[in-house]
Design a protein around this motif. Structure first.
Motif, PDB file in Angstrom:
ATOM      1  N   ALA A 182       0.581   5.100   0.247  1.00 25.71           N
ATOM      2  CA  ALA A 182      -0.175   6.199  -0.348  1.00 25.71           C
ATOM      3  C   ALA A 182      -0.510   5.899  -1.812  1.00 25.71           C
ATOM      4  CB  ALA A 182       0.606   7.505  -0.239  1.00 25.71           C
ATOM      5  N   ILE A 183       0.416   5.265  -2.513  1.00 34.22           N
ATOM      6  CA  ILE A 183       0.157   4.975  -3.924  1.00 34.22           C
ATOM      7  C   ILE A 183      -0.790   3.786  -4.088  1.00 34.22           C
ATOM      8  CG2 ILE A 183       1.207   4.144  -6.067  1.00 34.22           C
ATOM      9  CD1 ILE A 183       3.648   5.818  -5.427  1.00 34.22           C
ATOM     10  N   THR A 184      -0.470   2.679  -3.428  1.00 30.89           N
ATOM     11  CA  THR A 184      -1.265   1.478  -3.689  1.00 30.89           C
ATOM     12  C   THR A 184      -2.605   1.492  -2.976  1.00 30.89           C
ATOM     13  OG1 THR A 184      -0.218   0.293  -1.874  1.00 30.89           O
ATOM     14  CG2 THR A 184       0.764   0.023  -4.051  1.00 30.89           C
ATOM     15  N   GLN A 185      -2.660   2.072  -1.783  1.00 33.00           N
ATOM     16  CA  GLN A 185      -3.917   2.001  -1.041  1.00 33.00           C
ATOM     17  C   GLN A 185      -4.825   3.194  -1.313  1.00 33.00           C
ATOM     18  OE1 GLN A 185      -4.490  -0.703   0.753  1.00 33.00           O
ATOM     19  NE2 GLN A 185      -2.444  -1.553   0.836  1.00 33.00           N
ATOM     20  N   TRP A 186      -4.214   4.347  -1.463  1.00 33.12           N
ATOM     21  CA  TRP A 186      -5.040   5.542  -1.597  1.00 33.12           C
ATOM     22  C   TRP A 186      -5.015   6.122  -3.005  1.00 33.12           C
ATOM     23  CZ3 TRP A 186      -1.971   7.654   3.132  1.00 33.12           C
ATOM     24  CH2 TRP A 186      -2.266   6.848   4.250  1.00 33.12           C
ATOM     25  N   TRP A 235      -2.658   7.717  -4.581  1.00 34.08           N
ATOM     26  CA  TRP A 235      -1.992   9.003  -4.771  1.00 34.08           C
ATOM     27  C   TRP A 235      -0.995   8.905  -5.921  1.00 34.08           C
ATOM     28  CZ3 TRP A 235      -0.576  11.665   0.522  1.00 34.08           C
ATOM     29  CH2 TRP A 235      -1.748  11.721   1.312  1.00 34.08           C
ATOM     30  N   THR A 236      -0.575  10.055  -6.417  1.00 34.69           N
ATOM     31  CA  THR A 236       0.495  10.055  -7.415  1.00 34.69           C
ATOM     32  C   THR A 236       1.849  10.074  -6.689  1.00 34.69           C
ATOM     33  OG1 THR A 236       0.332  12.445  -7.503  1.00 34.69           O
ATOM     34  CG2 THR A 236      -0.829  11.200  -9.225  1.00 34.69           C
ATOM     35  N   ILE A 237       2.907   9.868  -7.448  1.00 35.86           N
ATOM     36  CA  ILE A 237       4.228   9.679  -6.829  1.00 35.86           C
ATOM     37  C   ILE A 237       4.654  10.868  -5.964  1.00 35.86           C
ATOM     38  CG2 ILE A 237       6.690   9.420  -7.305  1.00 35.86           C
ATOM     39  CD1 ILE A 237       5.983   7.716  -9.685  1.00 35.86           C
ATOM     40  N   GLY A 238       4.467  12.076  -6.489  1.00 33.88           N
ATOM     41  CA  GLY A 238       4.934  13.265  -5.771  1.00 33.88           C
ATOM     42  C   GLY A 238       4.365  13.386  -4.367  1.00 33.88           C
ATOM     43  N   PRO A 239       3.044  13.506  -4.255  1.00 27.53           N
ATOM     44  CA  PRO A 239       2.458  13.627  -2.910  1.00 27.53           C
ATOM     45  C   PRO A 239       2.750  12.399  -2.050  1.00 27.53           C
ATOM     46  CG  PRO A 239       0.827  14.117  -4.598  1.00 27.53           C
ATOM     47  CD  PRO A 239       2.036  13.618  -5.311  1.00 27.53           C
ATOM     48  N   ALA A 240       2.791  11.229  -2.686  1.00 25.60           N
ATOM     49  CA  ALA A 240       3.041  10.015  -1.923  1.00 25.60           C
ATOM     50  C   ALA A 240       4.440  10.060  -1.299  1.00 25.60           C
ATOM     51  CB  ALA A 240       2.908   8.782  -2.812  1.00 25.60           C
ATOM     52  N   ALA A 241       5.415  10.501  -2.089  1.00 29.40           N
ATOM     53  CA  ALA A 241       6.780  10.598  -1.572  1.00 29.40           C
ATOM     54  C   ALA A 241       6.825  11.604  -0.420  1.00 29.40           C
ATOM     55  CB  ALA A 241       7.739  11.012  -2.680  1.00 29.40           C
ATOM     56  N   LEU A 242       6.097  12.690  -0.611  1.00 32.81           N
ATOM     57  CA  LEU A 242       6.028  13.718   0.431  1.00 32.81           C
ATOM     58  C   LEU A 242       5.459  13.134   1.721  1.00 32.81           C
ATOM     59  CD1 LEU A 242       6.829  16.679   0.244  1.00 32.81           C
ATOM     60  CD2 LEU A 242       4.392  17.230   0.103  1.00 32.81           C
ATOM     61  N   PHE A 243       4.451  12.287   1.551  1.00 30.06           N
ATOM     62  CA  PHE A 243       3.845  11.635   2.703  1.00 30.06           C
ATOM     63  C   PHE A 243       4.876  10.757   3.418  1.00 30.06           C
ATOM     64  CE2 PHE A 243       1.534   7.887   4.421  1.00 30.06           C
ATOM     65  CZ  PHE A 243       0.863   8.541   5.446  1.00 30.06           C
ATOM     66  N   GLY A 244       5.678  10.037   2.622  1.00 30.99           N
ATOM     67  CA  GLY A 244       6.724   9.199   3.208  1.00 30.99           C
ATOM     68  C   GLY A 244       7.703  10.037   4.015  1.00 30.99           C
ATOM     69  N   ILE A 245       8.029  11.214   3.486  1.00 30.37           N
ATOM     70  CA  ILE A 245       8.988  12.074   4.196  1.00 30.37           C
ATOM     71  C   ILE A 245       8.364  12.617   5.482  1.00 30.37           C
ATOM     72  CG2 ILE A 245      10.202  14.275   4.010  1.00 30.37           C
ATOM     73  CD1 ILE A 245      10.807  13.515   1.115  1.00 30.37           C
ATOM     74  N   VAL A 246       7.081  12.967   5.393  1.00 34.49           N
ATOM     75  CA  VAL A 246       6.398  13.441   6.604  1.00 34.49           C
ATOM     76  C   VAL A 246       6.439  12.369   7.689  1.00 34.49           C
ATOM     77  CG1 VAL A 246       4.155  14.067   7.568  1.00 34.49           C
ATOM     78  CG2 VAL A 246       4.917  15.110   5.435  1.00 34.49           C
ATOM     79  N   LEU A 247       6.214  11.126   7.284  1.00 31.80           N
ATOM     80  CA  LEU A 247       6.275  10.031   8.248  1.00 31.80           C
ATOM     81  C   LEU A 247       7.643   9.957   8.917  1.00 31.80           C
ATOM     82  CD1 LEU A 247       4.464   6.890   6.793  1.00 31.80           C
ATOM     83  CD2 LEU A 247       3.726   8.442   8.583  1.00 31.80           C
TER      84      LEU A 247
END
Lengths: 284, 329, 457
Positions: B57-61, B63-75
Motif C-alpha cells: 500500500a505504501i510503495t505501490q499505491w 498510501w500513508t502509514i496509517g491506512p496502509a497498516a489498516l490495509f495489512g490488518i484487513v488482509l
C-alpha cells in the motif's frame, strides 16, 4: 410415583402421549455397516421424567447425540415442540431449550466451578468480543448471572467449592456441576446421560431429589441410567432400547414383567435380577 | 571472549526489534493456543499479510502509514476467514496442517517472479514508510552505560512497546470477559460449550481473526523498523520462534508472550554472539563450527527449547503447576 | 526424571554422531557456498541503508532463474537500461556475478526499464517477451526493486494451447512418479497418526534423514548407491523404531497430550532440520550414481530416463507389498485394527505398542526410500523432506487421515495436481494447487476420500 399424564397411555413402543414435547420418526443412524439407532416412533411426554434404559450398545447415547444435534441422522425426522430439529447444529438445539449432559462428564477442568456455571447462562452480552471490552456493558448482567449461579451451587451443595478448579472436584461432584451448569442454560427439556454413574451413594439421594424438583419446576427430564433402583425411584415412564430400537415402553412396573426386555438383557448378561440390582454388570 | 559485547547485545536483543515483533506475534498465538486451544502454525503468514499489505500500500499505491497498516490488518482478517472456514469445524490438527501450508504458500507467492511487480519478488520491498522515522520526535540517543540506543532505536521502542502494551491491555480485558470465558471453555472441551448453546465454530473464528490481527501487527512493526520487507523473513521457523517464545513465557497468561519473547531473543542472541566470539577467538575450532553454522544454532536451540518445554514444563517458566496437573484427567 | 530424557539424549547423540561428523567435509565446504540459509530474520539489505540519504531515486534488482532443483541461479552480464519519459537512456548497468544490478536515476519521475535480450545467455530466456520491459515512476529518494523473470529453456508462456495439451502426458507421468514418492513417504505419516493419534510434523525430517544416510554411505563412504540405498533404508527403519521406543513411547506413557506431542514434533522437526543443515550444508548435492542420465526413452509422447522407470517400478512394488501386508499378514491386520479402534484392539489381545513400533520402523524405512528417490530426482537437500511434508499432509488428508490406502490414493492425486497445475500456473506456484485441493476437500469431505466419516461439530 404416579402421574395422571400417563393414565391413558398404552405401554407399547411408540405409543402416543397426551402432551408430547419431543417426537421422533424413522430415526436411523448407521456407522459404516452397523446400525446404531433405528427408532420407528417415539414420543416424550412433557413435564415428566422419562428413563431410557437398555443393555450396553443399545444406542442410548447415540440417540441422545442425534436429538441434541451432536450427531447427524442417516435418515428420519424429529420434532421439538412441533419444530423440526434434524440438521440443526447442537448449539442451536441447546438455545431452543433442549440441553444435554454427557456420560463422561465434561466439567471444564481449568475453569473454576463458578466460571463453569456462568458459562452456562445464555444470551450474555459480554460474549460479543466488542462489547466484552467494556465492562459496564455486561457487568450488571454478570452479577445477575453470578447470583443465579450461586443459588444453584448452594442447591447442589457445591457452593463451598465455587472458586476451586472444576478439575479438582470428585467424579460425583463433577456430575452435579454439569447438571447445575446445564440448568443455567434455562432448558425446557434436559437430557441426562447417566447422571448417577460414579456418584457416591451418599450423594445419590440428594441428586435424585434434584431431578424430581426439576419436574416440579416444569422441566421435562429424559435420562439414561443403568441403576434400576434409580430408574424405579424417579421415572414416570420408562423406554427400553436394545440393538438400536425401542423394544418396550411403560411404567417401571410393567417393564419388569416384559418378556422382550428380559430377553434383551439376558442376551448380554447372566446375573440378572431386574429391579433389584444394576442391569449392566459391564459397567463396573 | 569479549563479555561486555555479549552482554550488551543480549540486553539489546531483549528490548529491540525482534523482541517487539515476536511479542506481538506471540500475543496473537496466545489468543489462539493459550486461550482457545487453536493450533495456528502459520502465524508467519499473518505476519506476512500485515507486512506486505502495509508495504504494498505504501510503495505501490503511495498510501500513508496509517491506512496502509489498516490495509495489512484487513488482509490478515481475510486470511483468517479463508483458513478458518474449512478447518475450524474439524479437529485441532487440521488447522495446524492448513495454516503451516498456507504460510509457506504465501511466502512462495510473494517471492515468486510472477507477482514481483507488486511484491518485489525475492528481494522484497524497500523504502517502506519513511514517515515513520521522519516523524521521530526523539532527537538524541540514550546511553545507559552497558547498552546504548540511537534515537531511531528509541523511537521504534517507544512505538513498538506501546503497541505491545496496548495489545496486552486488550487481551487482559477480553480474557476476563464472558467472551474470554467462552474461549477458555472451548480450549477445555468444545462439545461441552456447544451443549450450552454457544456457536463454537464462530468463536473459534473470532479468536483466529483476533490473534491473526496481532500477528499482522507484528509484521507491520517489522516492516516499519527495517523500512523494508523480505519474503524469507516469513519462513516456517518464524512461526515457531513465536510459538517457543509463547510457551517459554507461559501460554494462557497475559504477560507470557511478552516475557517469553524477551527471554527467547535474549537466549538466542546470547548463544549467537557467544559462539561467534568463541570462533573468532579460536575457542571453537572451525572444523567443528564456522560462522555460518553458528547462525544455524539458533534454530536448533529454538526447536529443542520448544520440544523440551512441551515435555517438561508446559506451563512455561513462570506458569502454574496446579493448572497443568489438571491435564491428567 | 524417568528414563525418557536419558534415552532421548542417547538417541540424539547417536543420531548426530552417525550423521553428523561424517559430513564434516561437506559442512566445511558449505562455508564457502555462503549457504542459502534462508531468511535470517535479522538480515537487513545493505543496499537499503545506502539509499537512505540520497534524494535521487534508484532501482536495484537481480537476475536469477530457478533451475530444476528450485535453486536460484544468478545470471551475469545481462544489460539493463533505464529510459526517461522523453525516450532518452539515462542509466545502464550490467548484472554482476551474483546477478544484481543497480541503476541510479538522476531525478524522480517515470522511467522504462528494459533488458537487452541479446545479452541473455543461451538456454535462458525471459518468461515472456512482454516482461522484458517495465515502466513505473519513482518518488524522490525511493529505491525500488525490479525483477525480470527468467526461465530455463524457452519462454513457457509463449507456448500455445495445442502444445499445452501435448505436455499433458509428460506432466502426468512426472506427477504420477512424484505422487508415488509422496505416497511412500506418507504411508508412515498416515499410519503413525492412525495408530497413535500423533500428527508427526517431524516426518519430513525422517524422509531427509533417509536421503542423507544414503548420501553418507554413497558419497562419503564410496559405496554404490544400490548398496548404500538399502543400508540407509534399513538404518532409517531401525532409527524410526528406536525413536518410538526411546522417545515417543515414554511420552505416551507419561500421558503427554496429543496436542503437546504434536508441538514436540514441531520442535524436533526444527532441531533435526537444522542439524542436517549444520552438517550437510545448504547446497543440494547429487548421489554418485545415476545423477545424470542422458539416454532418454520416448514412450507415448513421454520423455523419461531409466531411473524414472526404476523409481516408478520399485515404488509400485513396495506400495503393493505394503497393501498386501496390511491386508493379509497378522501384523498388518493388527495395524488396521489398532488404527480402527485402539481400545478394542487392545482388549482383544493385540500388543498395541508392538504394532506402533513396527509402524514406526516400517514407516520410517519407506520414508527413507521416498527420500532417496526424491534425491535421485532432485538431488539431496537438507530440507527436501520438509518441502515434501506439506504435500504429504495434503495427500494424507485428501485420502483420509489415518488410513494407509487413503494415503496412497491421496498422494498420487496430489502429485498429479502439482505437476499438471503447471499447465495453467507458474511452476514456482505449483504447490499452491495442492493446498487449494486440501482446503476444498476439507470443506466438502473432511474425512477424506477413503476416510470414514467422523462426527464433526
Amino acid at each position: 410415583m404416579t402421574t395422571d399424564a400417563f393414565d391413558q397411555v398404552e405401554p407399547r413402543p411408540g405409543s402416543p402421549k397426551r402432551d408430547t414435547i419431543l417426537s421422533v420418526d424413522g430415526l436411523v443412524r448407521r456407522f459404516g455397516g452397523i446400525t446404531a439407532v433405528d427408532v420407528d416412533h417415539l414420543e416424550i411426554q412433557a413435564n415428566a421424567i422419562t428413563g431410557l434404559i437398555g443393555p450396553n450398545g443399545a444406542g442410548k447415547t447415540t440417540f441422545f447425540n442425534l436429538i441434541t444435534g451432536f450427531d447427524e441422522v442417516t435418515a428420519g425426522t424429529f420434532q421439538f415442540k412441533g419444530e423440526p430439529l434434524e440438521g440443526v447444529p447442537a448449539y442451536k438445539v441447546a438455545r431452543k431449550g433442549l440441553v444435554r449432559t454427557f456420560q463422561l462428564t465434561k466439567a471444564l477442568s481449568k475453569l473454576s466451578v463458578i466460571e463453569n456455571m456462568k458459562l452456562g447462562a445464555v444470551g450474555q452480552v459480554g460474549e460479543n468480543p466488542f462489547k466484552a471490552l467494556i465492562r459496564p456493558i455486561w457487568g450488571n448482567q454478570e452479577r445477575e448471572i453470578e447470583a443465579r449461579a450461586d443459588e444453584l451451587l448452594k442447591r447442589f451443595k457445591l457452593y463451598e467449592k465455587r472458586d476451586d478448579y472444576a478439575g479438582e472436584l470428585s467424579g460425583g461432584q463433577r456430575k452435579l456441576l454439569e447438571m447445575a451448569r446445564a440448568l443455567m442454560a434455562d432448558p425446557e427439556v434436559i437430557c441426562l446421560d447417566e447422571p448417577m454413574a460414579g456418584v457416591n451413594p451418599a450423594l445419590t439421594q440428594s441428586l435424585l431429589q434434584h431431578v424430581k424438583e426439576l419436574k416440579d419446576e416444569g422441566l421435562t427430564v429424559v435420562f439414561v441410567e443403568h441403576d434400576m433402583d434409580v430408574v424405579r425411584d424417579i421415572s414416570d415412564w420408562v423406554v427400553v432400547m436394545a440393538e438400536g430400537s425401542i423394544i418396550a415402553e411403560g411404567s417401571h412396573a410393567s417393564i419388569g414383567k416384559n418378556q422382550a426386555v428380559i430377553d434383551a438383557y439376558l442376551g448380554t448378561a447372566h446375573e440378572i435380577d431386574l429391579g433389584t440390582i444394576e442391569l449392566d454388570p459391564e459397567k463396573h | 571472549m569479549n563479555w561486555s559485547i555479549i552482554i550488551e547485545s543480549t540486553l539489546e536483543a531483549m528490548v529491540t526489534k525482534n523482541a517487539v515483533v515476536f511479542a506481538l506475534a506471540a500475543i496473537g498465538l496466545n489468543i489462539h493456543y493459550g486461550y482457545t486451544g487453536l493450533l495456528n502454525f502459520g502465524q508467519a503468514g499473518f505476519m506476512a499479510a500485515g507486512a506486505y499489505g502495509t508495504g504494498i500500500a505504501i510503495t505501490q499505491w503511495g498510501w500513508t502509514i496509517g491506512p496502509a497498516a489498516l490495509f495489512g490488518i484487513v488482509l490478515s482478517v481475510l486470511l483468517a476467514f479463508f483458513l478458518g472456514l474449512p478447518t475450524l469445524r474439524l479437529r485441532a490438527d487440521y488447522l495446524a496442517i492448513v495454516t503451516i501450508a498456507a504460510a509457506e504458500i504465501i511466502r512462495r507467492i510473494v517471492k515468486s517472479t510472477q507477482y514481483s511487480e507488486v511484491t518485489g519478488g525475492s528481494g522484497g520491498l524497500n523504502g517502506i514508510g519513511r514517515g515513520f522515522y521522519d516523524n521521530n520526535p526523539i532527537d538524541s540517543g540514550l546511553d545507559l552505560g552497558i547498552v546504548s540506543f540511537s534515537e531511531r532505536e528509541l523511537w521504534f521502542m517507544v512505538v513498538g512497546w506501546g503497541v505491545v502494551v496496548l495489545c496486552m491491555v486488550l487481551t487482559y480485558l477480553l480474557v476476563r470477559s464472558p467472551w474470554g470465558r467462552v474461549l477458555k471453555a472451548i480450549r477445555e472441551d468444545e462439545d461441552a460449550v456447544r451443549s450450552l448453546g454457544k456457536n463454537v465454530t464462530w468463536y473459534k473464528m473470532q479468536s483466529l481473526i483476533l490473534g491473526g490481527m496481532f500477528g499482522a501487527l507484528g509484521g507491520i512493526m517489522l516492516t516499519l523498523e527495517q523500512q523494508s520487507v523480505q519474503p524469507d523473513q516469513f519462513f516456517t521457523p518464524t512461526t515457531f520462534f513465536a510459538f517457543t517464545a509463547l510457551i517459554l513465557g507461559g501460554a494462557g497468561r497475559v504477560f507470557g508472550p511478552v516475557v517469553g519473547s524477551m527471554l527467547f531473543w535474549g537466549i538466542i542472541q546470547f548463544t549467537d554472539v557467544s559462539l561467534r566470539q568463541a570462533i573468532a577467538n579460536d575457542h571453537i575450532p572451525t572444523w567443528l563450527m564456522d560462522g555460518v553454522q553458528a547462525g544455524q544454532v539458533r534454530f536448533i536451540i529454538a526447536g529443542g527449547l520448544l520440544a523440551a518445554l512441551m515435555i517438561f514444563r508446559q506451563q512455561g517458566l513462570f506458569g502454574n503447576k496446579r493448572e497443568v496437573a489438571l491435564d491428567d484427567h | 526424571m524417568p528414563a525418557a530424557p536419558r534415552r532421548l539424549l542417547l538417541l540424539l547423540v547417536a543420531l548426530t554422531s552417525v550423521l553428523g561428523f561424517s559430513f564434516v567435509g561437506a559442512g566445511a565446504a558449505s562455508a564457502q557456498d555462503a549457504t542459502e540459509e534462508p531468511g535470517d530474520p535479522e538480515a537487513t539489505p545493505e543496499a537499503e541503508e545506502a539509499a537512505e540519504d540520497e534524494s535521487i531515486a534508484s532501482v536495484v534488482g537481480s537476475l536469477k532463474y530457478d533451475d530444476e532443483e528450485d535453486n536460484e541461479v544468478p545470471v551475469e552480464g545481462v544489460e539493463i537500461s533505464a529510459t526517461g519519459a522523453d525516450g532518452e537512456e539515462v542509466a545502464i548497468d550490467t548484472t554482476a556475478e551474483d546477478g544484481t544490478f543497480l541503476l541510479e536515476l538522476p531525478e524522480p519521475g517515470e522511467y522504462t526499464f528494459t533488458v537487452n535480450p541479446d545479452t541473455i545467455p543461451d538456454g535462458i530466456s525471459l518468461r515472456s517477451e512482454e516482461r522484458g520491459t517495465t515502466t513505473f515512476s519513482l518518488s524522490p529518494g525511493q529505491q525500488r526493486t525490479v525483477l525480470f523473470p527468467l526461465v530455463e529453456g524457452e519462454a513457457r508462456e509463449r507456448s500455445s494451447g495445442s502444445t499445452k495439451i501435448a505436455q499433458v502426458p509428460q506432466l502426468a507421468f512426472e506427477g504420477f512418479k512424484f505422487g508415488l514418492i509422496i505416497a511412500m513417504s506418507a504411508v508412515g505419516l498416515s499410519l503413525i497418526y492412525g495408530t497413535t493419534g500423533l500428527v508427526n510434523f517431524a516426518h519430513g525430517e525422517v524422509v531427509t534423514f533417509g536421503a542423507l544416510l544414503a548420501y553418507l554411505f554413497n558419497v562419503t563412504f564410496g559405496l554404490h548407491l544400490l548398496i548404500a540405498g538399502p543400508i540407509a533404508v534399513l538404518l532409517a527403519g531401525v532409527f524410526g523404531g528406536g525413536f518410538d521406543r526411546g522417545f515417543w513411547r515414554p511420552l505416551r506413557n507419561r500421558g503427554t497430550s496429543l496436542i503437546a506431542m504434536l508441538v514436540v514434533s514441531i520442535g524436533l522437526s526444527l532441531v533435526l532440520r537444522y542439524i542436517f543443515l549444520y552438517q550437510f550444508g545448504g547446497r543440494t548435492r547429487p548421489f554418485d550414481q545415476y545423477a545424470i542420465q542422458t539416454d532418454t526413452i520416448e514412450f507415448l509422447n513421454i520423455t523419461m530416463v531409466r531411473k524414472d522407470i526404476w523409481i516408478v517400478v520399485v515404488s509400485i512394488i513396495l506400495l503393493v507389498l505394503v497393501a498386501l501386508a496390511l491386508g493379509g499378514t497378522r501384523i498388518g491386520k493388527a495395524t488396521r485394527a489398532v488404527a480402527d479402534n485402539r481400545d478394542l484392539a487392545e482388549s482383544s489381545g493385540i500388543d498395541v505398542e508392538k504394532v506402533i513400533l513396527v509402524v514406526w520402523a516400517v514407516g520410517s524405512g519407506l520414508a527413507a526410500v521416498g527420500g532417496i528417490f526424491l534425491g535421485l530426482t532432485e538431488q539431496v537437500s537438507w530440507q527436501g523432506g520438509f518441502q515434501l511434508l506439506l504435500l504429504m499432509f495434503a495427500g494424507v488428508t485428501l485420502g483420509g487421515l489415518g488410513t494407509a490406502y487413503g494415503a496412497l490414493v491421496g498422494s498420487i492425486i496430489v502429485g498429479l495436481a502439482v505437476q499438471l497445475s503447471t499447465l495453467v500456473i507458474s511452476s514456482e506456484l505449483k504447490n499452491v494447487a495442492a493446498l487449494l485441493i486440501l482446503a476444498f476437500i476439507l470443506l466438502v469431505r473432511p474425512q477424506g476420500i477413503l476416510g470414514r466419516k467422523e462426527r464433526v461439530g
